[in-house]
Enzyme design. Structure first.
Site, PDB file in Angstrom:
ATOM      1  N   SER A 299       0.817  -1.031  -0.213  1.00 43.97           N
ATOM      2  CA  SER A 299      -0.082  -0.016   0.114  1.00 43.97           C
ATOM      3  C   SER A 299       0.808   1.100   0.002  1.00 43.97           C
ATOM      4  CB  SER A 299      -1.079  -0.123   1.085  1.00 43.97           C
ATOM      5  OG  SER A 299      -1.967   0.985   1.188  1.00 43.97           O
ATOM      6  N   ASP A 310      10.453   5.301 -10.096  1.00 48.35           N
ATOM      7  CA  ASP A 310       9.542   5.759 -11.279  1.00 48.35           C
ATOM      8  C   ASP A 310      10.399   7.419 -11.771  1.00 48.35           C
ATOM      9  OD1 ASP A 310       8.049   3.944 -11.588  1.00 48.35           O
ATOM     10  OD2 ASP A 310       6.198   4.888 -11.587  1.00 48.35           O
ATOM     11  N   LYS A 324      -0.298  -4.279  -3.550  1.00 47.64           N
ATOM     12  CA  LYS A 324      -1.814  -3.707  -3.239  1.00 47.64           C
ATOM     13  C   LYS A 324      -1.830  -2.253  -3.865  1.00 47.64           C
ATOM     14  CE  LYS A 324      -4.705  -2.526   0.718  1.00 47.64           C
ATOM     15  NZ  LYS A 324      -4.853  -1.133   0.174  1.00 47.64           N
TER      16      LYS A 324
END
Length: 555
Positions: A299, A310, A324
């Protein structure tokens, strides 16, 4: 030219008709759907009324309705849940890290309930309670035979309320009666911060609750102040189940400059879709950074790790995270109940959703499955590195998890390591600092003597595989042909428990040292002692000590 416009007008007319037709179909489908909902609610209400009126025995309304709710929830994901008023404290704890209680963890078996950890500065710590103390009664009630969940419930309560507790000393057997005043226990999101190898900062974060971003930044600022020559930072998110999305954005903002997208959410209610950007300048946008993840990082942990990856801001080391990629919102229900419902999926800056299990499609057995590798799509980081969706955050540098031997697992499960640490604590008034403490050879010999006569039988993984082979061979009627060879192999593989202790001495010694360190220095001591033998931490240190390798992993 006129022909061109005539052609375009005809095309526009066709598009308008198609859009209008589509809207009519959509409107019809929505109307049809809400009719089905209303119809089935009427049927459900009538069914319950008739059942309650005419069934031969009384049916408890609350229990019956909860069964119905549970059956509906089985069609959703595990994170969508009904929370009755009496369980709201659990929801509060997930968001704030706070609960009313006495600040201990316990372990219960058929014989005893032992205090395993005492929260530093909590009511039990102030009252002088120690790990290893055995609880005999709570508020005058003998707790022998009670389930651990029931005992935990008895320990919790409103701040300011009192608890009468009788304990037994684990060594002398002396009984002690105490009155403990419950307090608001605040489980801190940062369980440890310090340095490794004198020049690499380390912060362990256990959850994303209110103000956790502020705590991480505070810990980082203190490390920079104490160690101005720090060459890198390790942010440990292993075992962190997540929490508040906003706090994940704040944590990422510590390392990522202003106005960068960290995460976006998209769901059924389009007006709720949102893009979360960093709002302030980074506290430190340049220090080399490693984020540690494992299969239990989920999460909000994955939001931070995904953004760092990223945006090419740091290196992810460890194992693939849980996967998740779902966002929950709480909705009010009558009588102070709540619905915690998945309302959206979240997407990392590159546009990928890392949700690993597809709950919207079930197989013929009703079971859900992981997203197949063949269906996972590739995305690009800012620097053009390939990353994939549909399966958690994959590390830039994979380190295989450390698996405990069967003998070590058995010693932990039987509480023999815990109980030996208790005896050690009461026979040694002090020990060296947690990070330098080591058991001597004599100490380990004492542990081996402690185990004499104690049952710690177990099956090795090889024995379990052999038994599985035997069962399959019997089923397929091959066993009689290989029985002699099988029995000879079984004899050869029969393990010597004493030899297993010696063969796994390094591992067992490490577990003993960590447990003993926690008796003198509490949770901080356990973590500090564990760092020197932590494979992922050591790999992170090696990467941060090599600027060339660090940069290579980011290419």
């Amino acid at each position: 030219m006129r022909a061109f416009f005539r052609r375009n007008r005809r095309m526009m007319l066709v598009l308008v008709l198609l859009v209008a037709g589509g809207m009519s179909i959509m409107a019809y489908n929505e109307k049809d759907k809400y009719f089905e909902i209303a119809k089935n609610l009427d049927i459900f209400a009538a069914f319950y009324r008739e059942l309650n009126t005419y069934y031969v025995d009384d049916l408890p309304p609350e229990k019956l309705m909860h069964k119905g709710i549970d059956a509906m929830l089985e069609e959703t994901d595990p994170y969508t849940d009904f929370i009755p008023e009496e369980n709201l404290d659990e929801l509060k704890f997930m968001a704030t890290g706070k609960y009313g209680g006495v600040g201990v963890s316990v372990n219960t078996d058929s014989e005893r309930t032992v205090i395993t950890d005492v929260y530093e500065g909590g009511p039990m710590d102030k009252a002088g309670v120690k790990p290893g103390d055995i609880i005999l009664s709570l508020d005058g009630k003998d707790i022998k035979g009670l389930e651990q969940e029931e005992i935990s419930r008895m320990l919790k309560g409103a701040p300011g309320s009192s608890l009468d507790m009788v304990t037994k000393h684990p060594v002398t057997g002396a009984q002690n009666t105490r009155k403990i005043n419950r307090e608001e226990i605040n489980v801190k999101a940062v369980s440890f911060s310090g340095v490794t190898n004198r020049d690499i900062g380390y912060i362990r974060m256990t959850q994303f609750t209110e103000n956790s971003g502020e705590l991480v930044q505070g810990a980082f600022a203190e490390l920079k102040k104490q160690y101005p020559s720090m060459k890198g930072l390790i942010l440990d998110l292993r075992g962190n189940p997540g929490g508040l999305l906003d706090e994940a954005v704040i944590v990422a903002n510590i390392f990522v400059d202003k106005n960068k997208t960290i995460v976006s959410t998209k769901g059924k209610v389009k007006s709720w879709d949102r893009e979360y950007k960093t709002e302030t300048s980074a506290f430190d946008a340049h220090i080399p950074l490693v984020v540690l993840t494992n299969r239990s990082s989920a999460s909000a942990s994955e939001i931070v790790a995904g953004a760092i990856q990223d945006l090419d801001r740091g290196v992810i080391i460890g194992q693939r995270s849980f996967g998740k990629g779902l966002v929950q919102t709480t909705r009010p229900l009558p009588y102070n109940a709540k619905l915690k419902v998945t309302t959206a999926k979240y997407y990392t800056p590159s546009g990928r959703c890392i949700q690993a299990i597809d709950y919207s499609h079930r197989n013929s057995d009703g079971e859900v499955e992981y997203v197949a590798d063949s269906l996972r799509k590739s995305f690009n980081t800012v620097a053009g590195r390939k990353v994939r969706d549909g399966g958690g955050i994959e590390p830039d540098d994979t380190v295989e998890p450390t698996l405990l031997s069967q003998v070590a697992i058995t010693l932990l499960r039987k509480q023999y390591i815990f109980d030996f640490a208790t005896q050690y604590y009461y026979s040694h008034p002090k020990i060296a600092a947690a990070n330098t403490f080591e058991l001597s050879e004599d100490d380990f010999s004492d542990f081996l003597k402690y185990l004499d006569g104690r049952n710690y039988s177990y099956k090795t993984r090889s024995e379990e595989a052999l038994e599985s082979f035997q069962a399959t061979a019997r089923k397929e009627k091959y066993y009689d042909a290989v029985a002699k060879e099988f029995e000879a192999l079984q004899v050869k593989m029969k393990h010597d428990k004493k030899q297993d202790l010696l063969k796994n001495k390094t591992e067992i010694k490490r577990l003993l040292e960590e447990e003993i360190a926690s008796r003198y220095y509490m949770q901080r001591g356990r973590i500090e002692k564990s760092l020197s033998s932590d494979n992922e931490v050591n790999e992170a240190i090696a990467v941060l000590h090599s600027p060339e390798r660090y940069q290579q992993l980011l290419k």
